[in-house]
Design a protein around this motif. Structure first.
Motif, PDB file in Angstrom:
ATOM      1  N   LEU A  68       0.809  -1.220   0.000  1.00 59.25           N
ATOM      2  CA  LEU A  68       0.000   0.000   0.000  1.00 59.25           C
ATOM      3  C   LEU A  68       0.840   1.267   0.000  1.00 59.25           C
ATOM      4  O   LEU A  68       0.403   2.311  -0.506  1.00 59.25           O
ATOM      5  N   VAL A  93       3.329   2.206  -1.690  1.00 61.89           N
ATOM      6  CA  VAL A  93       3.786   2.731  -2.985  1.00 61.89           C
ATOM      7  C   VAL A  93       2.684   3.517  -3.695  1.00 61.89           C
ATOM      8  O   VAL A  93       2.951   4.171  -4.703  1.00 61.89           O
ATOM      9  N   TYR A  94       1.465   3.453  -3.193  1.00 64.30           N
ATOM     10  CA  TYR A  94       0.357   4.198  -3.796  1.00 64.30           C
ATOM     11  C   TYR A  94       0.229   5.576  -3.144  1.00 64.30           C
ATOM     12  O   TYR A  94       0.631   5.765  -1.991  1.00 64.30           O
ATOM     13  N   PRO A  95      -0.340   6.541  -3.860  1.00 62.30           N
ATOM     14  CA  PRO A  95      -0.491   7.903  -3.305  1.00 62.30           C
ATOM     15  C   PRO A  95      -1.618   7.965  -2.273  1.00 62.30           C
ATOM     16  O   PRO A  95      -2.691   8.525  -2.517  1.00 62.30           O
ATOM     17  N   LEU A  96      -1.378   7.382  -1.134  1.00 61.54           N
ATOM     18  CA  LEU A  96      -2.353   7.350  -0.051  1.00 61.54           C
ATOM     19  C   LEU A  96      -1.764   8.025   1.180  1.00 61.54           C
ATOM     20  O   LEU A  96      -0.549   8.000   1.389  1.00 61.54           O
ATOM     21  N   ILE A 148      -3.661   4.275   4.435  1.00 57.88           N
ATOM     22  CA  ILE A 148      -2.916   3.010   4.370  1.00 57.88           C
ATOM     23  C   ILE A 148      -3.264   2.126   5.563  1.00 57.88           C
ATOM     24  O   ILE A 148      -3.503   0.912   5.415  1.00 57.88           O
ATOM     25  N   LYS A 174      -4.707  -4.888  -4.693  1.00 53.53           N
ATOM     26  CA  LYS A 174      -4.437  -4.150  -5.935  1.00 53.53           C
ATOM     27  C   LYS A 174      -5.743  -3.854  -6.664  1.00 53.53           C
ATOM     28  O   LYS A 174      -5.944  -2.747  -7.197  1.00 53.53           O
ATOM     29  N   LEU A 194      -7.588  -0.988  -4.957  1.00 56.21           N
ATOM     30  CA  LEU A 194      -6.967   0.307  -5.223  1.00 56.21           C
ATOM     31  C   LEU A 194      -7.206   0.774  -6.645  1.00 56.21           C
ATOM     32  O   LEU A 194      -7.391   1.965  -6.909  1.00 56.21           O
ATOM     33  N   GLN A 195      -7.221  -0.151  -7.605  1.00 55.42           N
ATOM     34  CA  GLN A 195      -7.371   0.225  -9.008  1.00 55.42           C
ATOM     35  C   GLN A 195      -8.809   0.530  -9.391  1.00 55.42           C
ATOM     36  O   GLN A 195      -9.089   1.532 -10.055  1.00 55.42           O
ATOM     37  N   LEU A 228      -6.722   4.186  -8.394  1.00 56.14           N
ATOM     38  CA  LEU A 228      -5.278   4.468  -8.314  1.00 56.14           C
ATOM     39  C   LEU A 228      -4.481   3.565  -9.243  1.00 56.14           C
ATOM     40  O   LEU A 228      -4.867   2.450  -9.514  1.00 56.14           O
TER      41      LEU A 228
END
Length: 428
Positions: free
Chosen positions: A138, A140-143, A148, A419, A422-423, A428
């Protein structure tokens, strides 16, 4: 020690301490005598420590077997090894891991209390493993930090609740009741094994026999399955040594001859298995009665979900053959990676994962599908837990390129699910 270390490396990060606290609280709630409380708490901790000692001893032999396999096949690749990835994740995302573990456990207990899924996941190190994987994925995602933590906690709680639940129909056939469940993040692998083994159910009135008659005769002859386990591992090491070649074996093991190496490693492995079985029996004899106290107050009718070696005593020979055929399936998966064109990432079977998860899968498969179910079910199980980690590697890009990944099936499944969330939900 700060609060995050106290959570991730303290109470929740040390399974023996966590189980000891649970036993202590359960016995106090039941108003047992001081002597019984002390005895139950110490024996619970001691039982789990014995499992760890046995796993360490067996792990020495399994590590050497892994080394022989790598040298024999002349393969350099990525080994599924949970502890290595967790160590890297704690360095980079220690605070996230601590909060995900804490809130994940709280949500999990609330689900157990207020839903029909009464399983309480008590395998502390696997909670740490899954929290580490989720934090690394998590991050690596813009959160934001709390996004997170909230998403990670929810996913961890889901994994801790659903895993034992979907495995329990097969575990129930092994232990014949619902007193305990399996809390090990390889539930997808166990379920697949159980489904496959169900295709080989014994016919009504069919005589039950040991997994392999010739091996069973050795057990009868020596009146102890540990002797049979020793002979099995001796044969396996000797065959591996023959395949590698005596020169490489003596080079790897300080000029000792292959025959001596095979004997010593087989004894180390069998001793480790023996100690594991002793620890399991001691742990179950204390934690199950003590857990009833907590179950009555916090999670009515709660079922403790413990690590997968709790299944080994129900069919020790099947657990050994489960390891063997799971490892064989892993080697076939490795061969597939080698043969694929333009394939630069090769997954080498993680011997420890195949021993514990494959052994438990072997007990499930043999209980349900007897000999054919054991062979086919655990072979496919080994193929799956070797192949799935390949698809998890890109999701762990936040850790950089490391020559290790998570070994059990649920890590990849939860990783894919995270994933997808998130997508397609957060865009994201």
């Amino acid at each position: 020690m700060n609060y995050s270390d106290a959570i991730s490396r303290g109470v929740l990060g040390e399974p023996a301490f966590l189980l000891g606290i649970i036993a202590f609280i359960g016995l106090v709630i039941q108003r047992e005598t001081v002597e019984r409380i002390i005895q139950g708490t110490i024996k619970t901790i001691l039982g789990y420590i014995l499992i760890q000692i046995g796993a360490s001893a067996a792990g020495v032999a399994l590590g050497n077997l892994s080394l022989l396999i790598q040298r024999g096949f002349q393969v350099i690749g990525i080994i599924p090894h949970n502890e290595v990835v967790v160590a890297l994740a704690q360095i980079n995302y220690g605070s996230y891991i601590a909060w995900i573990m804490l809130f994940g456990m709280i949500v999990h207990l609330l689900i157990a209390r207020w839903s029909p899924l009464k399983y309480v996941f008590l395998t502390g190190h696997h909670i740490l493993f899954m929290a580490s994987m989720l934090a690394a994925l998590l991050a690596v995602y813009p959160l934001g930090k709390w996004e997170i933590i909230i998403i990670g906690s929810g996913l961890l709680a889901m994994a801790m609740t659903v895993g034992p639940a979907i495995t329990q129909p097969f575990v129930r056939k092994v232990i014949k009741n619902d007193e305990i469940a399996v809390g090990h993040f390889n539930s997808f692998g166990f379920v697949i094994t159980g489904i496959i083994a169900s295709c080989f159910k014994e016919k009504q009135g069919e005589k039950r026999e040991s997994p392999f008659p010739s091996f069973a005769k050795l057990q009868v002859l020596f009146q102890d399955h540990i002797i049979s386990t020793t002979l099995f591992m001796f044969t396996l090491f000797l065959c591996a040594s023959f395949f590698v070649g005596s020169e490489k074996v003596t080079e790897l093991f300080f000029s000792r001859p292959p025959l001596v190496i095979s004997v010593i490693q087989a004894i180390w492995f069998a001793a480790g298995v023996y100690v594991i079985l002793m620890g399991v029996r001691m742990l179950l004899s204390e934690i199950v009665p003590a857990f009833q106290g907590i179950s009555e107050k916090i999670v009515p009718n709660g079922i403790p979900a413990l690590d997968c070696p709790i299944l080994f005593p129900y069919a020790p020979i099947a657990s050994i053959f489960g390891f063997l055929f799971s490892l064989l399936g892993g080697l076939v998966a490795m061969g597939v990676f080698v043969l694929l064109p333009n394939q630069y990432t090769i997954i080498i079977p993680g011997i420890v994962s195949h021993f514990f998860s494959g052994g438990a899968a072997g007990v499930i498969a043999y209980t349900i599908g007897r000999r054919k179910g054991l062979v086919v079910g655990t072979f496919i199980h080994g193929f799956i837990i070797t192949f799935l980690p390949y698809f998890l590697i890109p999701l762990l890009s936040g850790l950089g390129y490391v020559r290790a990944t998570f070994g059990d099936s649920d890590f990849a499944i939860i990783g894919f699910f995270a994933k997808w969330i998130l997508q397609y939900i957060f865009g994201l």
